[in-house]
Design a protein around this motif. Structure first.
Motif, PDB file in Angstrom:
ATOM      1  N   ALA A  19     -64.018  45.980 -30.096  1.00  0.00           N
ATOM      2  CA  ALA A  19     -64.481  47.064 -29.221  1.00  0.00           C
ATOM      3  C   ALA A  19     -64.323  46.682 -27.754  1.00  0.00           C
ATOM      4  O   ALA A  19     -63.932  47.508 -26.925  1.00  0.00           O
ATOM      5  N   ILE A  20     -64.623  45.426 -27.419  1.00  0.00           N
ATOM      6  CA  ILE A  20     -64.462  44.974 -26.041  1.00  0.00           C
ATOM      7  C   ILE A  20     -62.986  44.986 -25.652  1.00  0.00           C
ATOM      8  O   ILE A  20     -62.612  45.493 -24.589  1.00  0.00           O
ATOM      9  N   ALA A  21     -62.141  44.459 -26.521  1.00  0.00           N
ATOM     10  CA  ALA A  21     -60.705  44.399 -26.215  1.00  0.00           C
ATOM     11  C   ALA A  21     -60.113  45.788 -26.043  1.00  0.00           C
ATOM     12  O   ALA A  21     -59.229  45.992 -25.207  1.00  0.00           O
ATOM     13  N   GLY A  22     -60.598  46.757 -26.827  1.00  0.00           N
ATOM     14  CA  GLY A  22     -60.089  48.124 -26.745  1.00  0.00           C
ATOM     15  C   GLY A  22     -60.805  48.984 -25.732  1.00  0.00           C
ATOM     16  O   GLY A  22     -60.508  50.184 -25.630  1.00  0.00           O
ATOM     17  N   GLN A  23     -61.770  48.392 -25.011  1.00  0.00           N
ATOM     18  CA  GLN A  23     -62.563  49.116 -24.008  1.00  0.00           C
ATOM     19  C   GLN A  23     -63.228  50.355 -24.620  1.00  0.00           C
ATOM     20  O   GLN A  23     -63.286  51.419 -23.997  1.00  0.00           O
ATOM     21  N   LEU A  24     -63.731  50.181 -25.837  1.00  0.00           N
ATOM     22  CA  LEU A  24     -64.459  51.256 -26.507  1.00  0.00           C
ATOM     23  C   LEU A  24     -65.917  51.222 -26.062  1.00  0.00           C
ATOM     24  O   LEU A  24     -66.462  50.169 -25.741  1.00  0.00           O
ATOM     25  N   TRP A  73     -73.981  49.376 -31.459  1.00  0.00           N
ATOM     26  CA  TRP A  73     -73.700  48.414 -30.385  1.00  0.00           C
ATOM     27  C   TRP A  73     -73.066  49.154 -29.213  1.00  0.00           C
ATOM     28  O   TRP A  73     -72.140  49.953 -29.378  1.00  0.00           O
ATOM     29  N   HIS A  74     -73.574  48.881 -28.009  1.00  0.00           N
ATOM     30  CA  HIS A  74     -73.101  49.528 -26.787  1.00  0.00           C
ATOM     31  C   HIS A  74     -72.288  48.533 -25.969  1.00  0.00           C
ATOM     32  O   HIS A  74     -72.730  47.406 -25.721  1.00  0.00           O
ATOM     33  N   ASN A  75     -71.140  48.961 -25.520  1.00  0.00           N
ATOM     34  CA  ASN A  75     -70.300  48.139 -24.642  1.00  0.00           C
ATOM     35  C   ASN A  75     -70.661  48.467 -23.197  1.00  0.00           C
ATOM     36  O   ASN A  75     -70.401  49.560 -22.710  1.00  0.00           O
ATOM     37  N   ARG A  76     -71.249  47.507 -22.518  1.00  0.00           N
ATOM     38  CA  ARG A  76     -71.641  47.708 -21.123  1.00  0.00           C
ATOM     39  C   ARG A  76     -70.606  47.095 -20.169  1.00  0.00           C
ATOM     40  O   ARG A  76     -70.941  46.406 -19.217  1.00  0.00           O
ATOM     41  N   GLY A  77     -69.360  47.371 -20.478  1.00  0.00           N
ATOM     42  CA  GLY A  77     -68.284  46.890 -19.616  1.00  0.00           C
ATOM     43  C   GLY A  77     -68.023  45.406 -19.731  1.00  0.00           C
ATOM     44  O   GLY A  77     -67.567  44.780 -18.768  1.00  0.00           O
ATOM     45  N   TYR A  78     -68.277  44.828 -20.912  1.00  0.00           N
ATOM     46  CA  TYR A  78     -68.090  43.382 -21.087  1.00  0.00           C
ATOM     47  C   TYR A  78     -66.615  43.002 -20.939  1.00  0.00           C
ATOM     48  O   TYR A  78     -65.727  43.700 -21.418  1.00  0.00           O
ATOM     49  N   ARG A  79     -66.371  41.878 -20.296  1.00  0.00           N
ATOM     50  CA  ARG A  79     -65.006  41.386 -20.127  1.00  0.00           C
ATOM     51  C   ARG A  79     -64.491  40.752 -21.417  1.00  0.00           C
ATOM     52  O   ARG A  79     -63.316  40.852 -21.740  1.00  0.00           O
ATOM     53  N   ASP A  80     -65.387  40.088 -22.146  1.00  0.00           N
ATOM     54  CA  ASP A  80     -65.033  39.414 -23.386  1.00  0.00           C
ATOM     55  C   ASP A  80     -66.317  39.101 -24.138  1.00  0.00           C
ATOM     56  O   ASP A  80     -67.421  39.458 -23.688  1.00  0.00           O
ATOM     57  N   PHE A  81     -66.190  38.429 -25.282  1.00  0.00           N
ATOM     58  CA  PHE A  81     -67.375  38.144 -26.098  1.00  0.00           C
ATOM     59  C   PHE A  81     -68.343  37.222 -25.358  1.00  0.00           C
ATOM     60  O   PHE A  81     -69.565  37.374 -25.467  1.00  0.00           O
ATOM     61  N   GLN A  82     -67.824  36.297 -24.590  1.00  0.00           N
ATOM     62  CA  GLN A  82     -68.694  35.400 -23.842  1.00  0.00           C
ATOM     63  C   GLN A  82     -69.530  36.174 -22.830  1.00  0.00           C
ATOM     64  O   GLN A  82     -70.707  35.877 -22.616  1.00  0.00           O
ATOM     65  N   ASP A  83     -68.935  37.181 -22.208  1.00  0.00           N
ATOM     66  CA  ASP A  83     -69.670  38.016 -21.268  1.00  0.00           C
ATOM     67  C   ASP A  83     -70.822  38.718 -21.967  1.00  0.00           C
ATOM     68  O   ASP A  83     -71.928  38.843 -21.421  1.00  0.00           O
ATOM     69  N   PHE A  84     -70.583  39.188 -23.196  1.00  0.00           N
ATOM     70  CA  PHE A  84     -71.659  39.769 -24.005  1.00  0.00           C
ATOM     71  C   PHE A  84     -72.738  38.733 -24.283  1.00  0.00           C
ATOM     72  O   PHE A  84     -73.941  38.999 -24.113  1.00  0.00           O
ATOM     73  N   LEU A  85     -72.339  37.530 -24.693  1.00  0.00           N
ATOM     74  CA  LEU A  85     -73.316  36.484 -24.990  1.00  0.00           C
ATOM     75  C   LEU A  85     -74.168  36.137 -23.775  1.00  0.00           C
ATOM     76  O   LEU A  85     -75.364  35.831 -23.901  1.00  0.00           O
ATOM     77  N   ASP A  86     -73.572  36.188 -22.602  1.00  0.00           N
ATOM     78  CA  ASP A  86     -74.298  35.816 -21.388  1.00  0.00           C
ATOM     79  C   ASP A  86     -75.484  36.744 -21.112  1.00  0.00           C
ATOM     80  O   ASP A  86     -76.395  36.372 -20.364  1.00  0.00           O
ATOM     81  N   GLY A  87     -75.476  37.944 -21.694  1.00  0.00           N
ATOM     82  CA  GLY A  87     -76.577  38.873 -21.494  1.00  0.00           C
ATOM     83  C   GLY A  87     -77.710  38.702 -22.480  1.00  0.00           C
ATOM     84  O   GLY A  87     -78.700  39.445 -22.424  1.00  0.00           O
ATOM     85  N   LEU A  88     -77.604  37.715 -23.392  1.00  0.00           N
ATOM     86  CA  LEU A  88     -78.616  37.507 -24.420  1.00  0.00           C
ATOM     87  C   LEU A  88     -79.585  36.406 -24.016  1.00  0.00           C
ATOM     88  O   LEU A  88     -79.301  35.591 -23.138  1.00  0.00           O
ATOM     89  N   THR A  89     -80.725  36.382 -24.690  1.00  0.00           N
ATOM     90  CA  THR A  89     -81.656  35.280 -24.492  1.00  0.00           C
ATOM     91  C   THR A  89     -81.007  33.993 -24.986  1.00  0.00           C
ATOM     92  O   THR A  89     -80.112  34.009 -25.841  1.00  0.00           O
ATOM     93  N   SER A  90     -81.464  32.883 -24.484  1.00  0.00           N
ATOM     94  CA  SER A  90     -80.850  31.601 -24.808  1.00  0.00           C
ATOM     95  C   SER A  90     -80.874  31.330 -26.313  1.00  0.00           C
ATOM     96  O   SER A  90     -79.879  30.884 -26.894  1.00  0.00           O
ATOM     97  N   ARG A  91     -82.004  31.619 -26.953  1.00  0.00           N
ATOM     98  CA  ARG A  91     -82.134  31.322 -28.384  1.00  0.00           C
ATOM     99  C   ARG A  91     -81.153  32.141 -29.216  1.00  0.00           C
ATOM    100  O   ARG A  91     -80.508  31.627 -30.120  1.00  0.00           O
TER     101      ARG A  91
END
Length: 373
Positions: A302-307, A165-183
């Protein structure tokens, strides 16, 4: 320059081993390897005979090192060569013992040839016949080791595929979810809601904050994942206490609890760039708890730790639809017997084409919206 063989890593000071160039991951540190040895997880009776190689200068300063084991079987390696061993058995060729440069029970890519290791390779290759060893294998290498081994005659590369899993500078888990397809976004939310509806909450702890009773629970969960499959766990209970003593800052454990009582756990190690999910276990049956504990909690951490990365362990195509991207792993194999070398080389050439094709096809299963990955 002197080349030394260690039958115990504790025969060298921790600061000397850890100062060798390439000791960048927690698995390569003196504390991790010594915990494996002193806990009895490797060593006498385990089929992992410690044979670490060191290169020193004239004053005894350490220039290079290889975490090396004389193997009497292929358990705990995660680069599967059982078919090669069986072919040798049927042909009357000894496949064991063999030398393995790796971190036991740890399918994580990283440095293996530490420092200026070319003289160590020369020494090992030349000594195989005299030692009665069938070959030398180096598993889960980094690009530095790949470059060294790829330039040497007789070494055969083998490819595998894992998921990262790659962290692309997500602010939080919701930010990660926003980059996914709706389904896929709805599927992940549903899975998390199913866990929350069971009244399960999560607590992250570092290694120094756990009591021995809590380590007993961690081990019971870890061992249960083997017992339910009729197997014995690789690690002993003592390993976890020793590691907590020596590397508490690298340890992260998440507990899944209900009503204040732990139900499951996931054990990880962490460095500056990556969270490495290693062991998981649950002492009950709870819907979707594995996905939440092993994947979604790790992504949040990982997002919280900016990994940059979260490595949730080897194998598992179910990681793809949860955002873990396929990546190619490499191992290298130097086989003494010419007939075996030719046969394995032909097999590996075909296997490499299949692995590369699989990884390319696997990318099509990723849940990211176009342009977001």
């Amino acid at each position: 320059m002197p080349i030394l063989t260690l039958s115990r890593i504790t025969d060298i000071p921790a600061h000397s081993w850890d100062a060798v160039p390439g000791v960048t991951q927690p698995f390569l540190r003196h504390g991790f390897l010594s915990a494996l040895e002193e806990s009895g997880s490797v060593g006498i009776g385990s089929g992992w005979q410690v044979q670490h190689r060191l290169l020193c200068d004239g004053q005894g300063a350490l220039l290079a090192a290889m975490p090396l084991y004389l193997k009497l079987h292929s358990h705990g390696e995660y680069v599967f060569d059982w078919a090669w061993a069986d072919a040798c058995r049927r042909a009357g060729i000894d496949y064991y013992p063999k030398f393995l440069c790796a971190v036991p029970f740890t399918p994580v890519s990283g440095p293996r040839l530490l420092g200026e290791a070319m003289p160590l390779l020369d020494h090992l290759e030349a000594g195989l016949p005299e030692l009665g060893v069938s070959g030398l294998h180096v598993n889960f290498t980094d690009v530095h080791s790949d470059a060294l081994l790829g330039g040497r005659a007789g070494w055969l590369p083998r490819l595998g595929c894992q998921y990262l899993w790659h962290n692309r500078g997500y602010r939080d888990f919701q930010d990660f979810l926003d980059g996914l397809t709706s389904r896929k976004r709805k599927q992940m939310r549903k899975e998390r809601d199913q866990v929350a509806a069971q009244g399960i909450e999560f607590e992250w702890r570092s290694g120094g904050a756990l009591s021995e009773d809590e380590w007993d629970f961690v081990y019971a969960c870890y061992a249960n994942t083997y017992h339910v499959r009729g197997r014995s766990p690789y690690l002993t209970r003592a390993f976890f206490s020793l590691l907590a003593e020596r590397m508490p800052e690298a340890i992260r454990v998440v507990f899944a609890c209900r009503g204040g009582r732990p139900l499951a756990m996931a054990f990880s190690l962490q460095d500056e760039a990556c969270l490495y999910g290693r062991y998981w276990g649950c002492l009950g049956d709870f819907d979707r708890l594995h996905f939440e504990t092993c994947f979604y909690q790790g992504i949040e951490q990982a997002i919280a730790g900016q990994l940059q990365f979260f490595d949730a362990g080897a194998q598992g195509e179910h990681k793809l639809i949860r955002g873990f991207e396929p990546r190619i792993t490499r191992s290298w194999h130097y086989l003494q017997h010419p007939g075996l070398r030719v046969a394995v080389d032909a097999f590996l050439q075909q296997e490499r084409r299949e692995v590369l094709a699989y990884a390319e096809a696997a990318r099509q299963a990723l849940p990211y919206r176009q342009g977001s990955a």
